[in-house]
Write an enzyme that holds these catalytic residues in place. Structure first.
Site, PDB file in Angstrom:
ATOM      1  N   ASP A 207       0.822  -1.211   0.000  1.00 19.36           N
ATOM      2  CA  ASP A 207       0.000   0.000   0.000  1.00 19.36           C
ATOM      3  C   ASP A 207       0.856   1.261   0.000  1.00 19.36           C
ATOM      4  OD1 ASP A 207      -2.833   1.076   0.593  1.00 19.36           O
ATOM      5  OD2 ASP A 207      -1.585   2.089   2.076  1.00 19.36           O
ATOM      6  N   GLU A 261       1.616  -0.663  -4.996  1.00 18.48           N
ATOM      7  CA  GLU A 261       0.713   0.443  -5.322  1.00 18.48           C
ATOM      8  C   GLU A 261       1.594   1.681  -5.499  1.00 18.48           C
ATOM      9  OE1 GLU A 261      -3.083   3.093  -3.842  1.00 18.48           O
ATOM     10  OE2 GLU A 261      -1.588   2.438  -2.407  1.00 18.48           O
TER      11      GLU A 261
HETATM   12  C1  GLC Z   1      -4.021   3.253  -0.561  1.00 16.04           C
HETATM   13  C2  GLC Z   1      -5.300   2.459  -0.466  1.00 16.04           C
HETATM   14  C3  GLC Z   1      -6.376   3.382   0.009  1.00 16.04           C
HETATM   15  C4  GLC Z   1      -5.998   3.929   1.376  1.00 16.04           C
HETATM   16  C5  GLC Z   1      -4.624   4.582   1.341  1.00 16.04           C
HETATM   17  C6  GLC Z   1      -4.078   4.788   2.726  1.00 16.04           C
HETATM   18  O1  GLC Z   1      -4.104   4.230  -1.534  1.00 16.04           O
HETATM   19  O2  GLC Z   1      -5.592   1.850  -1.685  1.00 16.04           O
HETATM   20  O3  GLC Z   1      -7.620   2.737   0.061  1.00 16.04           O
HETATM   21  O4  GLC Z   1      -6.948   4.854   1.790  1.00 16.04           O
HETATM   22  O5  GLC Z   1      -3.680   3.783   0.683  1.00 16.04           O
HETATM   23  O6  GLC Z   1      -3.686   3.573   3.297  1.00 16.04           O
END
Ligand code: GLC
Ligand code: CA
Length: 538
Positions: A207, A261
């Site tokens: 993440d 991500e």
């Molecule tokens: C990422 C997740 C999102 C979350 C953020 C903070 O972007 O996909 O849903 O709010 O991280 O953890």
């Protein structure tokens, strides 16, 4: 030797809370997922990615993790997670869990200990605690703002009750940022990785992967003109974290996959995360965010392949996830790119058009080289729910921007499985789910689409099964065919081609090819607008 699975897998994102509720409390759970494994296997996906399923106060849908070694009691138990992993494996599905390195929940034991400890203590040094500015420390330590809106700092009382230090949170106040300069943080995360890899998990989704490394000076900066290097996005130091994780992943006889991500608008900077000793793959957000336009899509596809080639990483193709407006809705409005500005959110939507394009888009995604991510419900053609009453909204974006950003709840509404009224088989009882489902969702239910030849579900199933029978699909080269600039046309190998018509007039098909699958009926032997076709023969 066969390519590693992550190079061409189709990975289905499970947002547990909204997938299926087995015990009837209106909240999706692991038993619900387990009961639906046959559905997922029949759909034809290769792996499941679970958004955080750990113990969490759910200030940010579970991305505020209180304890990585416990399952949230609303979802089930660790024993149930273990059983789910084992059963998924028996069904032929791999499992990916979500790891959130940038922050933890304010209920995490480390943060609770930090609050109880004195300024300057070892416990506080796991986070970013700083004295405030101004004569009485009443101003935040710098001008950073939260991704969700508002300041990125919150002040806490000292253990003696007097106003004390501030702590950094790049997201909600309930998500304090970890200090990765402290080696205990890396140690703990590697131990968490082992905890889940030892339980058979096949990979992790990482993440907010660009954000954990901070400039320790915590300098002010102008968000509209961020300096380079940025004080917390994509700093070079962040790569050391993932090299450590890769070593852990590679320590298993069946190496485990790291999936990032990584939101960056510089393809070369993104590719750096995919070097052979870091992550295996990353989500393709340029593709997700690309408008429905042939030239733009072609540029994104070429750009993706060009940037991945030097590091030898496989590309990924993503249309939706739990953070963005569902693409059946996006593709039905004038501005088809991602985004939730009031103008975009309030824009008129031609859902029939959006759905037609969504059908074409999935055939495009599944034909491109690499792997594909699906977000639960897209196989049902679910639209964004745009009229959730404010009282039900849960997303910190909504609250921290005072509604200026409507938030992400509209793509997180519980799935309709069967029946003609809510909860549409999501729960076994008549309970209202945690987010209300629209009154007209019976048409989207799995039961309604199951046997319908023209349904979105049937298209996904057919395409996913066909993809497995086409050796040229998945990982490997592609070649563009000469075509009208508003038509995307390419071959995979010598036997397969894909055409997508993004113009507003029907387009001819190549001679001597046989139709394998179309997203909408052909118009005589022409490909209608907003339609994709898979062909045998090139
Ligand atoms: C990422 C997740 C999102 C979350 C953020 C903070 O972007 O996909 O849903 O709010 O991280 O953890
Ligand atoms: Ca439940």
């Amino acid at each position: 030797m066969a390519a590693p699975w992550w190079r061409d897998a189709v990975i289905y994102q499970v947002y547990v809370r909204s997938f299926a509720d087995a015990n009837g409390d209106g909240i999706g759970d692991l038993a619900g997922v387990r009961a639906k494994l046959p559905y997922l296997a029949e759909l034809g996906v290769d792996a499941l990615w679970f958004t955080p399923w750990y113990a969490s106060p759910l200030a940010d849908g579970g991305y505020d993790v209180a304890d990585y070694r416990r399952i949230d009691p609303a979802f089930g138990t660790l024993a149930e997670a273990e059983a789910l992993i084992a059963e998924a494996h028996r069904t032929g599905l791999r499992i990916i869990v979500d790891i959130v390195p940038n922050h933890v929940s304010d209920q995490h034991v480390w943060f609770q200990e930090a609050l109880a400890a004195a300024p300057g203590s070892e416990a506080r040094n796991l986070f970013w605690f700083r004295p405030g500015r101004g004569s009485g420390g009443e101003l935040p330590p710098n001008d950073w703002t939260s991704e969700f809106g508002g300041p990125a700092w919150t002040r806490v009382p000292d253990p003696d009750g007097k106003p004390g230090e501030w702590y950094l949170h790049l997201f909600a106040a309930e998500q304090p940022d970890l200090n990765w300069d402290n080696p205990k943080v890396a140690e703990e995360h590697e131990s968490v990785l082992r905890f889940w890899f030892d339980r058979g998990v096949d990979g992790v989704r990482i993440d907010s992967a660009t954000m954990p490394a901070k400039d320790p000076r915590l300098p002010d900066f102008d968000r509209r003109h961020p300096p380079t290097p940025h004080p917390y996005v994509d700093r070079d130091a962040v790569h050391a974290i993932y090299r450590g994780w890769r070593a852990v992943a590679d320590g298993y006889p069946e190496p485990r996959a790291l999936i990032g991500e990584v939101w960056l608008d510089r393809p070369d900077r993104l590719a750096a995360y995919l070097r052979p000793d870091e992550m295996h793959t990353a989500f393709n957000f340029d593709y997700l965010n690309c408008p429905w336009d042939a030239a733009r899509l072609r540029a994104v596809i070429d750009g993706t392949l060009d940037s991945h080639r030097p590091v030898g990483a496989a590309a990924t193709w993503v249309l939706s996830n739990h953070d963005v407006t569902r693409h059946a809705t996006r593709y039905g409005r004038a501005d088809t790119a991602m985004g939730r500005s009031p103008a975009q959110h309030g824009a008129p939507v031609d859902l029939a058009l959006g759905t037609r394009r969504a059908r074409a888009a999935i055939l495009l995604s599944l034909a491109l080289p690499g792997s594909t991510y699906l977000y639960q419900g897209e196989e049902l053609g679910l639209p964004e729910v745009r009229d959730i009453p404010d009282a039900f909204r849960q997303d910190p974006y909504f609250f921290r921007t005072h509604g200026a950003d409507i938030g992400r709840d509209g793509c997180r509404v519980p799935l309709p499985w069967s029946g003609s009224t809510a909860p549409y088989g999501f729960s076994p009882t008549e309970i209202e789910p945690w987010l209300p489902q629209p009154a007209d969702w019976a048409q989207y239910s799995v039961a309604a689409q199951d046997q319908a030849p023209d349904s979105m579900l049937t298209l996904y199933r057919t395409a996913l099964h066909l993809r497995r029978t086409q050796p040229a699909l998945g990982d490997g080269p592609m070649n563009w065919l000469k075509s009208d600039p508003h038509v995307l046309a390419f071959t995979r190998g010598t036997e397969f081609s894909c055409l997508v018509n993004l113009s507003d007039t029907p387009a001819p098909l190549p001679a001597d090819s046989a139709v394998l699958l179309t997203s909408a009926p052909l118009d005589e032997d022409l490909l209608p607008p907003d339609t994709a076709v898979w062909l045998h023969g090139t």
